[in-house]
Motif scaffolding. Structure first.
Motif, PDB file in Angstrom:
ATOM      1  N   ASN A 143       7.493   0.868  -5.973  1.00  0.00           N
ATOM      2  CA  ASN A 143       7.151   1.662  -7.156  1.00  0.00           C
ATOM      3  C   ASN A 143       5.895   2.509  -6.998  1.00  0.00           C
ATOM      4  O   ASN A 143       5.713   3.496  -7.697  1.00  0.00           O
ATOM      5  CB  ASN A 143       6.994   0.752  -8.376  1.00  0.00           C
ATOM      6  N   SER A 203       4.123  -4.043  -7.807  1.00  0.00           N
ATOM      7  CA  SER A 203       4.018  -2.589  -7.722  1.00  0.00           C
ATOM      8  C   SER A 203       2.590  -2.139  -7.468  1.00  0.00           C
ATOM      9  O   SER A 203       2.362  -1.064  -6.902  1.00  0.00           O
ATOM     10  CB  SER A 203       4.515  -1.942  -9.025  1.00  0.00           C
ATOM     11  N   GLY A 251       2.198  -0.631  -3.251  1.00  0.00           N
ATOM     12  CA  GLY A 251       2.962  -1.837  -3.532  1.00  0.00           C
ATOM     13  C   GLY A 251       3.325  -2.641  -2.294  1.00  0.00           C
ATOM     14  O   GLY A 251       3.513  -3.848  -2.371  1.00  0.00           O
TER      15      GLY A 251
END
Length: 460
Positions: free
Chosen positions: A411, A368, A415
């Motif tokens: 996310n 992420s 990412g």
């Protein structure tokens, strides 16, 4: 069919991982932190000097390796990383980026909830064929045009990043860089298709259902809003740049050829042994990219906003990543005898078996905020690094690593490489996109509950 079963271990051979401390991981961590923070904290400096910054971190690996273990071993380790994996990795990305950039979806349709859901689904399916970067380049402008007369349209781009720039690329090694890294390490081309289609379908359907519910609600609210003149009126949708489609098919054929054709001929290059089938594959893919440049009309690339900047950045940063990860892989190879033994313990059950749910969430959490390709590689090695064993006895573990790396790249804006590209294009087109933390509120509300359910269903 195994690809490159004769590929030696990734550049860590000869390095005494069991005796190496965590200080050797500092350049890798520093490089990833620079990639994550540079575009946000010092964007102008990063834009003009990211190559130099990455090179500094790479030198901080090569120099100490040479001093500690000798110049020959250091140079061999670096060349091994660059020639056996980085070269093939960047050639594929370059080809997909170039060929997809010559394909233009012209025309416009009205962005109703069902139309938007259809566009997102098409983009998600396309992502596993031309890569998340290619699919994002092809589809983002048609999606923005379809919704540019709606007062509420930022959410469409947010869900586009979720599905097209990330989740949709989980079914083939062409889809997302971490899966191609796994392919280079010996994972069968269609293994991801056979073993991740359930997880991908589950997550995609859940996210699309949430999108439809939200888009129907916002579309209903727009009924009472003042009408916005459509800057791009309805017109027939046409696909331009059709000569690029067989070129994409050629890329897939070249990869499948290298996976099945094993002439048993190895060619030494600067002391590193390369399989003939791999060199032929890379040459074919590179040739197809240059053919695309020759046959594609410049106005189509211009309409797509095609520029060499993004792929140049990826090439420079990944060269440094593949160098900086060399000592990290050596330490991971040492397992419980190495300095990363606590990380091994986190993903290992009391009986010594892998904890698939931990692999899913740890791979995803790091993906992420850090680049998901090296993150995938770290956990791939942590699980043993043996592709044949991971594809069979530890298939659920490899699926957890793959799903975590690909899914959870959505996310944050950083990412996965296409995320920030889509964000920049949307803002340039006048979409009021949420900021870095605003986007994380979206992903936290939509994706995290979805991933919790997916982890419980598939990896507990």
């Amino acid at each position: 069919m195994l690809f490159g079963s004769a590929i030696p271990a990734f550049a860590e051979e000869g390095l005494p991982g069991a005796t190496m401390s965590l200080w050797w991981a500092l350049p890798f961590a520093g490089l990833l932190l620079s990639i994550a923070s540079g575009p946000l904290l010092f964007p102008h400096v990063w834009e003009h000097h990211y190559g130099k910054i990455a090179a500094v971190w790479a030198v901080l690996v090569i120099g100490p390796l040479a001093a500690a273990f000798g110049a020959d071993l250091s140079v061999n380790a670096v060349l091994h990383a660059l020639l056996t994996e980085y070269m093939s990795f960047i050639i594929l990305l370059f080809a997909l980026f170039t060929i997809a950039g010559g394909i233009l979806v012209a025309g416009n349709i009205h962005g109703t909830p069902w139309t938007n859901a259809g566009l997102l689904l098409i983009g998600a399916m396309l992502a596993s064929v031309v890569g998340t970067t290619g699919a994002s380049m092809i589809m983002i402008r048609p999606v923005i045009r379809a919704n540019d007369n709606r007062p509420f349209n930022a959410h469409v781009v947010v869900f586009f990043i979720f599905l097209v720039s990330n989740i949709g690329g989980s079914l083939t090694p062409l889809g997302d860089p971490p899966l191609f890294v796994g392919f280079l390490r010996g994972v069968d081309f269609f293994w991801t298709t056979a073993n991740l289609w359930r997880e991908t379908l589950f997550v995609t359907v859940l996210v699309l259902v949430v999108f439809l519910a939200l888009d129907f609600f916002l579309h209903w609210r727009e009924e009472g809003q003042p009408k916005i003149k459509d800057p791009t009126p309805h017109s027939k949708v046409r696909l331009r740049g059709l000569p690029n489609l067989p070129l994409l098919a050629g890329v897939i054929a070249a990869i499948l050829l290298s996976a099945s054709w094993k002439p048993g001929i190895d060619i030494p290059v600067f002391g590193v042994t390369l399989g003939l089938q791999n060199l032929v594959r890379d040459a074919i893919i590179l040739a197809l990219a240059f053919i695309s440049l020759a046959v594609s009309r410049s106005e189509y690339r211009k309409a797509n906003g095609f520029a060499w900047g993004p792929i140049a950045e990826v090439a420079k940063l990944f060269a440094a990543i593949f160098i900086c990860i060399v000592p990290v892989i050596a330490i991971l190879k040492a397992g419980t005898d190495g300095a990363l033994a606590p990380l091994v313990a986190l993903v290992t059950g009391a009986d010594g078996t892998p904890n698939d749910l931990a692999y899913f969430w740890l791979t995803g959490a790091l993906s992420s905020f850090l680049d998901n390709a090296p993150t995938y590689l770290v956990f791939f090695e942590l699980a043993g690094g043996d592709a044949r064993h991971l594809m069979t006895e530890l298939a659920t573990t490899l699926a957890a690593i793959s799903a975590g790396a690909v899914f959870m790249g959505a996310n944050t804006y950083i990412g996965n490489a296409p995320n920030f590209m889509v964000y920049a294009i949307a803002r340039h087109q006048g979409v009021k996109m949420p900021g870095f933390f605003g986007y994380m509120l979206w992903s936290g509300a939509v994706l995290i509950p979805t991933f919790i359910l997916a982890g419980f269903v598939f990896f507990r």
